[in-house]
Enzyme design. Structure first.
Site, short mmCIF file in Angstrom:
data_model
loop_
_atom_site.label_atom_id
_atom_site.label_comp_id
_atom_site.label_asym_id
_atom_site.label_seq_id
_atom_site.Cartn_x
_atom_site.Cartn_y
_atom_site.Cartn_z
N ASN A 190 65.27 49.57 -2.78
CA ASN A 190 65.64 48.48 -3.42
C ASN A 190 65.71 48.86 -4.85
O ASN A 190 64.75 49.09 -5.51
CB ASN A 190 64.28 47.66 -3.42
N ARG A 232 68.80 46.70 -0.41
CA ARG A 232 68.68 45.09 -0.91
C ARG A 232 69.59 44.85 -2.09
O ARG A 232 70.05 45.67 -2.91
CB ARG A 232 67.29 45.25 -1.46
N HIS A 237 65.32 35.14 -2.97
CA HIS A 237 64.19 35.59 -2.20
C HIS A 237 64.16 35.09 -0.80
O HIS A 237 63.38 35.06 0.00
CB HIS A 237 63.06 34.59 -2.69
N ARG A 274 60.49 32.78 -16.70
CA ARG A 274 61.80 31.72 -16.50
C ARG A 274 61.33 30.43 -16.73
O ARG A 274 60.14 30.09 -15.92
CB ARG A 274 62.61 32.15 -15.32
N GLU A 313 59.03 42.36 2.02
CA GLU A 313 60.49 42.23 1.87
C GLU A 313 61.01 43.72 2.41
O GLU A 313 62.19 43.73 2.90
CB GLU A 313 60.88 42.21 0.44
#
Ligand code: ADP
Length: 602
Positions: free
Chosen positions: A7, A81, A170, A231, A379
């Protein structure tokens, strides 16, 4: 299957070796601050400061060190990923030149992520040349969004020209926790309407209707939707033109404002970390109180909207650092959802403490129609499972060997003492032919086996001699002899019946040792690692013979460096499955995620 999962992010890289079947972490290295002062932290807590800087040089320096640490592990594939798969990829994909080119072309849509993901792929391929590399996309799960959900109300021609649409992110996490929720509730995901709230540094929410993602809050970029660490999430686009006018902000400055300086950080004028905000709010800081209110209000609004989209909801899942760990945020987002049928149990919510051993907790009342769950997301494991499934399904790259199946006819193992009683003092077995298991052989010698009802005139002796006598026969043989023998693993002869043996030099009463051998698979420790099993596990095996395929449950795994990979069944079982020469078996997964059906022998 042991897999390397990579990742590779903008300033850090997480690289792990995971067994996809049992989820065990075998090794990891986390590379931090790749651009400035890179260092690696390993699972054994060793920390190394690196000399190089930047992704390519850092990975080139780090990989050889990691490979040296994991050289004892047999890695079968690499899962990467990749953030943006555009509309091209709706599932994990084997990486080839064409796939690399598409990932590169999609850099326009994810300039901060795809080029770096691609670098990770290219460098890993240099160090792991011979094994498959698989891309798992953050966007893939949301590829099922209906047109009405993914289309922005912009002029059609512009959207088409620039591939402007909602992609969602996601996806790996939303898919993982939705499946975990369904499994926890013993339901089929295709029977459930699930809302998943991934609340980490980045936050997004998804509506998963009967297994398909039908709405999600992140859009063309990961900026839209919920309030996040730095964000803004949703804002009126008019604010951008207004600010440009008033402050004369450049594109870069606007981008920085929305992505790096807004969200919790902007609202609190301080930290982007929810823990700090909660702490300051409890000390009376009004900006932090407001930050929490805006965060929770936005999420509650989305939960209502997504219930409306699906015509109801059965499960609401909270995950990510905030969703898993903050009872206060879960409380604020789920209170007064009674109108939906979701009733929070405040005590249970307060007591949620997720861990690797307890990755799911329910915090709704038993009578709540809608279940509220907190689930630890994983994940990396999800990427590992998707990689394993893809590799398993591609025959040409599947590194998992088929298991040869052998039928063992009735036979007997003797101790030297019994052998001498039957064949004479100092007698030694002579080899007729070797058996497939190393150093074992079928002897020229046979014995007569006498049971209460009948007699077998010639039962083959297998050598070399052992410490105990053991006669292995099938159920049909038992009926014939008139002996009721239990199903046992080899060597476990306590409390088993006996029989009479007769050889050229006399008879012996064997007091115990008649068993019906438990079907089993011999394998080496290396095989065990490939299959993701351990000695004395019990698994299910599907045998593919030419005539028919059949699943055998309760197959015992036996691991020893002395063994050769082979499954042994008795003649009855062989007949039942109409096993032909060359039949092979595969270990069965319980679901499409390559999770092995595996339990431990008590
Ligand atoms: P990422 O999106 O980078 O994977 P995480 O899923 O680890 O991030 O989530 C990070 C967020 O989770 C941070 O805002 C952190 O403050 C928050 N968090 C972690 N533990 C707690 C806690 N006990 N209470 C509230 N927030 C928490």
């Amino acid at each position: 299957m042991n897999l390397l999962i990579i990742n590779c992010g903008s300033s850090s890289a997480k690289i792990e070796v995971i067994n996809s079947q049992n989820g065990k972490r075998l090794a990891f290295m986390n590379i931090e601050r790749i651009l400035e002062h890179p260092s690696i932290l390993f699972d054994d807590n060793e920390k190394i400061n690196l000399k190089s800087k930047g992704h390519i040089d850092v990975l080139n320096e780090a990989f050889p060190i990691f490979i040296n640490k994991i050289k004892h592990i047999n890695i079968l594939a690499v899962g990467h990923r990749v953030v943006h798969g555009g509309t091209h990829f709706d599932e994990a994909t084997l990486i080839n030149e064409e796939v690399e080119k598409i990932i590169d072309d999609l850099s326009d849509l994810a300039p901060l992520h795809n080029p770096i993901n691609l670098k990770g792929i290219q460098i890993a391929k240099k160090y792991f040349k011979e094994i498959p590399h698989v891309a798992v996309f953050d966007t893939a799960f949301h590829n099922t969004l209906p047109r009405r959900a993914k289309t922005y109300a912009l002029p059609h021609s512009i959207s088409q020209k620039y591939h402007i649409q909602r992609y969602g992110f996601h996806g790996t996490s939303h898919e993982y926790v939705a499946k975990e929720a369904a499994q926890y509730l013993s339901s089929d995901i295709e029977d459930l309407r699930i809302i998943t709230c991934h609340l980490g540094n980045g936050c997004s929410i998804a509506a998963i209707e009967y297994g398909r993602s039908v709405e999600t809050s992140m859009g063309m970029t990961p900026l839209e939707g919920l309030v996040m660490g730095t964000r803004s999430g949703d804002i009126d686009a008019g604010i951008l033109t207004y600010l440009q006018q008033k402050e004369g902000l450049s594109l870069k400055e606007l981008d920085k404002l929305l992505n790096k300086e807004s969200g919790l950080k902007g609202l609190s004028e301080g930290s982007s970390d929810m823990r700090d905000i909660i702490a300051r709010a409890s000390e009376g800081d009004d900006a932090c109180r407001l930050a929490i209110q805006v965060f929770a209000h936005r999420l509650r609004k989305y939960i209502g909207a997504y219930s409306a989209v699906m015509g109801g909801v059965d499960v609401i899942v909270f995950t990510g650092g905030i969703g898993e760990n903050s009872p206060m945020i879960r409380h604020r987002c789920t209170q007064r959802l009674d109108y939906l049928g979701a009733i929070i149990n405040e005590d249970k919510n307060h007591d949620v403490a997720l861990s690797i051993n307890q990755p799911i907790a329910e915090f709704s009342w038993n009578h709540s129609k809608v279940k509220l769950l907190a689930i630890k997301t994983d994940e990396q494991l999800s990427i590992a499972r998707q990689t394993a499934t893809l590799v398993n399904n591609h025959k040409e790259i599947n590194p998992i060997p088929a298991i040869p199946v052998a039928i063992s006819a009735r036979h007997i193992h003797l101790s030297q003492e019994t052998l001498e009683k039957l064949f004479g003092k100092g007698y030694e077995l002579t080899e007729k032919k070797p058996l497939s298991q190393p150093n074992q052989f079928a002897a020229n010698e046979t014995v007569k086996v006498i049971g209460p009802k009948n007699t077998f005139e010639t039962v083959r002796i297998l050598g070399p001699v052992r410490s105990k006598d053991q006669l292995e026969i099938s159920r049909t043989d038992e009926f014939f002899l008139g002996i009721d023998a239990p199903i046992r693993e080899s060597g476990k002869t306590e409390n088993t019946p006996g029989c009479i043996l007769e050889g050229p030099m006399g008879k012996v009463e064997m007091k115990e040792g008649v068993i019906c051998a438990w079907r089993h698979i011999h394998m080496t420790p290396k095989d065990a690692e490939i299959f993701g099993v351990e000695d004395r596990d019990i698994v299910d095996v599907k045998i593919n013979s030419e005539e028919r395929s059949l699943t055998f449950g309760n197959v015992l795994i036996r691991v020893s460096p002395k063994y050769k990979l082979e499954m042994h069944i008795d003649t009855d079982e062989g007949n039942a499955a109409e096993i032909q020469r060359g039949a092979t078996g595969v270990l069965l997964s319980t679901d499409s995620e390559a999770r092995l059906s595996r339990r431990k022998l008590k």
